[in-house]
Write a protein that holds these residues in place. Structure first.
Motif, PDB file in Angstrom:
ATOM      1  N   ASN A   1       0.848  -1.191   0.000  1.00 20.02           N
ATOM      2  CA  ASN A   1       0.000   0.000   0.000  1.00 20.02           C
ATOM      3  C   ASN A   1       0.884   1.242   0.000  1.00 20.02           C
ATOM      4  O   ASN A   1       1.646   1.486   0.933  1.00 20.02           O
ATOM      5  CB  ASN A   1      -0.900  -0.008   1.236  1.00 20.02           C
ATOM      6  CG  ASN A   1      -1.918   1.119   1.214  1.00 20.02           C
ATOM      7  OD1 ASN A   1      -1.807   2.077   0.441  1.00 20.02           O
ATOM      8  ND2 ASN A   1      -2.911   1.011   2.072  1.00 20.02           N
TER       9      ASN A   1
ATOM     10  N   GLN B   1     -10.860  -6.949  -0.735  1.00 14.21           N
ATOM     11  CA  GLN B   1     -10.566  -6.593  -2.122  1.00 14.21           C
ATOM     12  C   GLN B   1      -9.121  -6.116  -2.317  1.00 14.21           C
ATOM     13  O   GLN B   1      -8.705  -5.842  -3.433  1.00 14.21           O
ATOM     14  CB  GLN B   1     -11.543  -5.497  -2.598  1.00 14.21           C
ATOM     15  CG  GLN B   1     -12.996  -5.924  -2.541  1.00 14.21           C
ATOM     16  CD  GLN B   1     -13.253  -7.234  -3.267  1.00 14.21           C
ATOM     17  OE1 GLN B   1     -12.804  -7.418  -4.406  1.00 14.21           O
ATOM     18  NE2 GLN B   1     -13.985  -8.145  -2.628  1.00 14.21           N
ATOM     19  N   GLU B   2      -8.385  -6.000  -1.221  1.00 17.06           N
ATOM     20  CA  GLU B   2      -6.987  -5.592  -1.329  1.00 17.06           C
ATOM     21  C   GLU B   2      -6.172  -6.757  -1.880  1.00 17.06           C
ATOM     22  O   GLU B   2      -6.341  -7.902  -1.471  1.00 17.06           O
ATOM     23  CB  GLU B   2      -6.457  -5.185   0.052  1.00 17.06           C
ATOM     24  CG  GLU B   2      -5.049  -4.618   0.014  1.00 17.06           C
ATOM     25  CD  GLU B   2      -4.573  -4.212   1.403  1.00 17.06           C
ATOM     26  OE1 GLU B   2      -3.416  -4.520   1.744  1.00 17.06           O
ATOM     27  OE2 GLU B   2      -5.375  -3.601   2.133  1.00 17.06           O
ATOM     28  N   SER B   3      -5.280  -6.456  -2.806  1.00 14.44           N
ATOM     29  CA  SER B   3      -4.563  -7.524  -3.526  1.00 14.44           C
ATOM     30  C   SER B   3      -3.771  -8.434  -2.589  1.00 14.44           C
ATOM     31  O   SER B   3      -3.759  -9.660  -2.754  1.00 14.44           O
ATOM     32  CB  SER B   3      -3.624  -6.917  -4.574  1.00 14.44           C
ATOM     33  OG  SER B   3      -2.662  -6.087  -3.961  1.00 14.44           O
ATOM     34  N   THR B   4      -3.085  -7.836  -1.598  1.00 15.97           N
ATOM     35  CA  THR B   4      -2.293  -8.676  -0.692  1.00 15.97           C
ATOM     36  C   THR B   4      -3.183  -9.574   0.149  1.00 15.97           C
ATOM     37  O   THR B   4      -2.823 -10.716   0.458  1.00 15.97           O
ATOM     38  CB  THR B   4      -1.426  -7.800   0.225  1.00 15.97           C
ATOM     39  OG1 THR B   4      -2.268  -6.882   0.934  1.00 15.97           O
ATOM     40  CG2 THR B   4      -0.400  -7.023  -0.572  1.00 15.97           C
ATOM     41  N   LYS B   5      -4.354  -9.069   0.549  1.00 11.10           N
ATOM     42  CA  LYS B   5      -5.285  -9.884   1.330  1.00 11.10           C
ATOM     43  C   LYS B   5      -5.852 -11.012   0.478  1.00 11.10           C
ATOM     44  O   LYS B   5      -6.082 -12.128   0.962  1.00 11.10           O
ATOM     45  CB  LYS B   5      -6.420  -9.018   1.882  1.00 11.10           C
ATOM     46  CG  LYS B   5      -5.948  -7.849   2.751  1.00 11.10           C
ATOM     47  CD  LYS B   5      -5.170  -8.316   3.969  1.00 11.10           C
ATOM     48  CE  LYS B   5      -4.769  -7.143   4.849  1.00 11.10           C
ATOM     49  NZ  LYS B   5      -3.936  -7.565   5.995  1.00 11.10           N
TER      50      LYS B   5
ATOM     51  N   ASN C   1     -10.244  -6.547   4.718  1.00 17.28           N
ATOM     52  CA  ASN C   1     -10.032  -5.807   3.464  1.00 17.28           C
ATOM     53  C   ASN C   1     -10.009  -6.809   2.320  1.00 17.28           C
ATOM     54  O   ASN C   1      -8.963  -7.043   1.705  1.00 17.28           O
ATOM     55  CB  ASN C   1      -8.715  -5.022   3.511  1.00 17.28           C
ATOM     56  CG  ASN C   1      -8.715  -3.952   4.576  1.00 17.28           C
ATOM     57  OD1 ASN C   1      -9.382  -2.930   4.438  1.00 17.28           O
ATOM     58  ND2 ASN C   1      -7.989  -4.200   5.648  1.00 17.28           N
TER      59      ASN C   1
END
Length: 673
Positions: free
Chosen positions: A405, A627-631, A625
């Protein structure tokens, strides 16, 4: 107690063989001509010292340079005389003159463009060729063997004097620069003008000017003329202060005058050179002092935007140096002192940092692709807000930024924890035709055979299309070579077995089945970055670092208190928002159902239940979260591991029915399906 020689006159003193100089103080002392050969000078203070030549040696060497200058003038005068034969009435003499002129022009051109070494080589070749041609031509024209012999001798004499004159003049010039800083070779011009012919004198002056140019470029550090410079400095250091073969670890040469000092074969680990004078006039040998750009960095501490790619800088002291935007790609900075150095945006790709002290250094924006930190690299107090795991390109100027982020930065102390690699690992690399079942059985056998090694799988990395690296943490002191040999002996035997024979070994061991499925899944995964393995910047496969074990195969904490783990899952789930539509359960509701199904299952062992609940907890944390790519990546890994744990359960098991329904729905909510 360390000896104190500060401020003393120690000119010409012989300290060779002394064993009591560690930590001694020589600050402000006059050590010109002193001999410290092979002495242990660890931690010695040489700040503000005067090193180099004693006065009598300096005078002697200046006289030598004047002698060489006179010789240079004589040789150039002879060359000028031979060129003047162009105006002679005899044909054979004209041939000599023109041939010498052509060779010398070529020699001048090559020497200026490519250096004296190239000029000498080309001159020798051209001389040999043209002598043979001139002799043959003269014989044909004159028909006299005596004339041919005289011609050959004259040209050979001229060629030798051309080479010797250029070298002697250039060497004398560089030598004079090095010793006295004066243009001693000016004598050559005067000597030459006194010759019998105006042409000879003019050519001698031209040769002298040529020598001046070569010596000037050599002393400026032009690599094309390094031969002249190195020889001149070697002679200039004769009789000077000698540290040859000495151990100068942590020695301090701050503001010392070091002209004509011998540092060949010395140990210069973390030696300090701040504001040292005439460091470019020392005899460096093969140490890092041989590089002019490195010398400048050591003296000034300013290396911003400089390129040090693939330089051997082992043990260099760059404490508090400004290295922002510098490039150290492939450089060796092992055992270097980089305390409080500014390495902002520095390119550290494949930089070796074994034993390097980065305490307090600034690494914000540094590019650390495949950098070589080890368990001896000191990272305490490193100041870093973010780093990049790849070098930038036009298409991607901020490649693989960490934290992902861009609105986040590392808090104080976080970077060292993030980047610290796992060093005591057993790396089992499979490079062809990987058999997941054989991998699982062989690793289980190895862990059971060597419980003292405390084998614990921490990562799986896909390499290429069908290669995989299985990385396992080991106890300190484990013989990883022996463990690897035993593993692959077992693996290759298992791989040769038929599928039915392998199944007999597996029977109902869910731990083997789980690992087998994880290996198989890793091989089928597309490439993605895995933060857990800080040694790798672009990893393909599944990283399971941080888990206490892999399905209970290894590790001392595999059996956990299910009530505690389930309670932690419940706490994490309660932090998730409730579904807005009762008919459409959200992540919270789906994971709650999965939690209940795992706890109530009669087919899972306690170990597998604990592992499965840990993955549910991971999904709950990622669900904050989704929709966060790392999640999403974290969730994908957790779901894959759950599938591995549940593989092999009877089809009638209620948990199988639940997971067949719940996992696809959970994947969809994370945007994975």
């Amino acid at each position: 107690m360390a000896l104190d020689f500060s401020g003393q006159n120690l000119r010409g003193r012989n300290f060779k063989g002394r064993q009591d100089l560690v930590g001694a103080n020589f600050s402000y002392a006059d050590i010109r001509g002193a001999n410290f050969t092979n002495v242990n000078l660890t931690g010695v203070n040489f700040s503000h010292t005067q090193a180099g030549l004693q006065r009598r040696w300096a005078i002697f060497l200046v006289l030598v340079s004047w002698l060489l200058s006179g010789l240079s003038g004589l040789l150039w005068a002879v060359n000028g005389y031979l060129v003047s034969l162009i105006f002679n009435s005899r044909l054979e003499n004209q041939i000599i003159g023109w041939t010498v002129l052509i060779v010398l022009i070529g020699f001048f051109f090559l020497t200026i463009r490519q250096g004296l070494a190239a000029g000498l080589g080309a001159g020798a070749f051209a001389g040999a060729f043209t002598v043979a041609f001139a002799v043959a031509f003269a014989v044909a024209v004159a028909g006299a063997f005596a004339g041919a012999g005289a011609l050959a001798f004259a040209f050979a004499f001229a060629g030798a004097f051309a080479v010797a004159g250029a070298f002697a003049g250039a060497f004398a010039g560089a030598f004079a620069f090095t010793v006295a800083g004066a243009f001693a070779f000016a004598v050559a011009g005067a000597f030459a003008v006194a010759g019998a012919f105006v042409t000879a004198g003019a050519f001698a002056v031209a040769g002298t000017l040529f020598s001046i140019y070569i010596s000037w470029r050599a002393i400026k550090g032009d690599q094309k003329h390094s031969l002249v410079r190195n020889i001149a400095i070697a002679f200039a250091a004769t009789g000077g202060t000698s540290f040859r073969g000495a151990d100068l670890t942590n020695a301090d040469f701050t503001q010392a005058t070091l002209k004509s000092t011998d540092f060949r074969n010395t140990i210069l680990i973390c030696s300090r050179w701040h504001q040292a004078k005439m460091l470019d006039r020392v005899r460096p040998g093969s140490t890092y002092l041989q590089n002019s750009q490195v010398r400048q960095l050591l003296v000034t501490g300013q290396g911003q935007d400089k390129n040090f790619d693939r330089e051997d800088l082992r043990g260099i002291n760059l404490k508090k140096a400004n290295l922002a935007d510098a490039s150290f790609i492939g450089a060796d900075l092992s055992e270097a002192n980089l305390q409080d150095a500014d390495l902002s945006r520095a390119k550290l790709k494949q930089t070796q940092l074994d034993g390097t002290d980065l305490t307090g250094a600034t690494l914000t924006g540094a590019f650390i692709e495949d950098w070589g930190i080890t368990n001896t690299t000191k990272l305490h107090g490193v100041r870093c807000e973010y780093v990049f795991m790849r070098l930038p390109t036009k298409e991607d100027p901020d490649p693989l930024r960490k934290p992902d982020n861009k609105q986040e930065v590392f808090a104080d102390g976080d970077f060292a924890d993030f980047i610290k690699p796992i060093f005591d690992t057993l790396d089992l690399y499979h490079n062809q035709g990987v058999d997941p079942r054989a991998v699982a059985i062989a690793f289980k056998n190895l862990a059971e055979k060597h419980p003292e090694a405390e084998l614990e799988i921490v990562a799986m990395e896909k390499r290429g299309e069908d290669k995989i690296l299985l990385r396992a943490k080991t106890a300190a002191g484990s013989d990883k070579s022996q463990l690897s040999a035993e593993y692959f002996d077992d693996y290759n035997q298992l791989k040769a077995l038929s599928q039915s024979q392998q199944l007999l070994l597996v029977e109902k061991d869910k731990r083997i089945i789980s690992l087998e499925n994880m290996v198989d899944t890793a091989l089928k995964q597309p490439k993605f970055y895995t933060q857990g393995d800080t040694n790798m910047s672009d990893i393909s496969g599944i990283n399971i670092e941080g888990s206490s074990n892999v399905s209970g195969i290894a590790g001392n904490n595999s059996i956990a208190n299910l009530g505690t783990i389930s309670g932690n899952v419940s706490i994490a789930l309660n932090q998730l928002p409730d579904a807005t539509d009762a008919e459409k359960p959200g992540i919270k509701e789906l994971l709650s159902q999965l939690q209940d199904a795992i706890v109530q299952s009669t087919y899972l062992s306690e170990e597998d239940k604990a592992e499965a609940l840990e993955q549910v907890n991971t999904l709950a944390e990622a669900g904050k979260n989704p929709q966060e790519s790392t999640k999403q990546k974290t969730a994908k890994t957790a779901i894959t591991m759950l599938k591995g744990i549940f593989t092999g359960l009877p089809a009638v098991a209620s948990l199988v029915e639940a997971t067949n329904k719940l996992l696809p729905a959970i994947s969809k909510l994370f945007g994975l399906g």
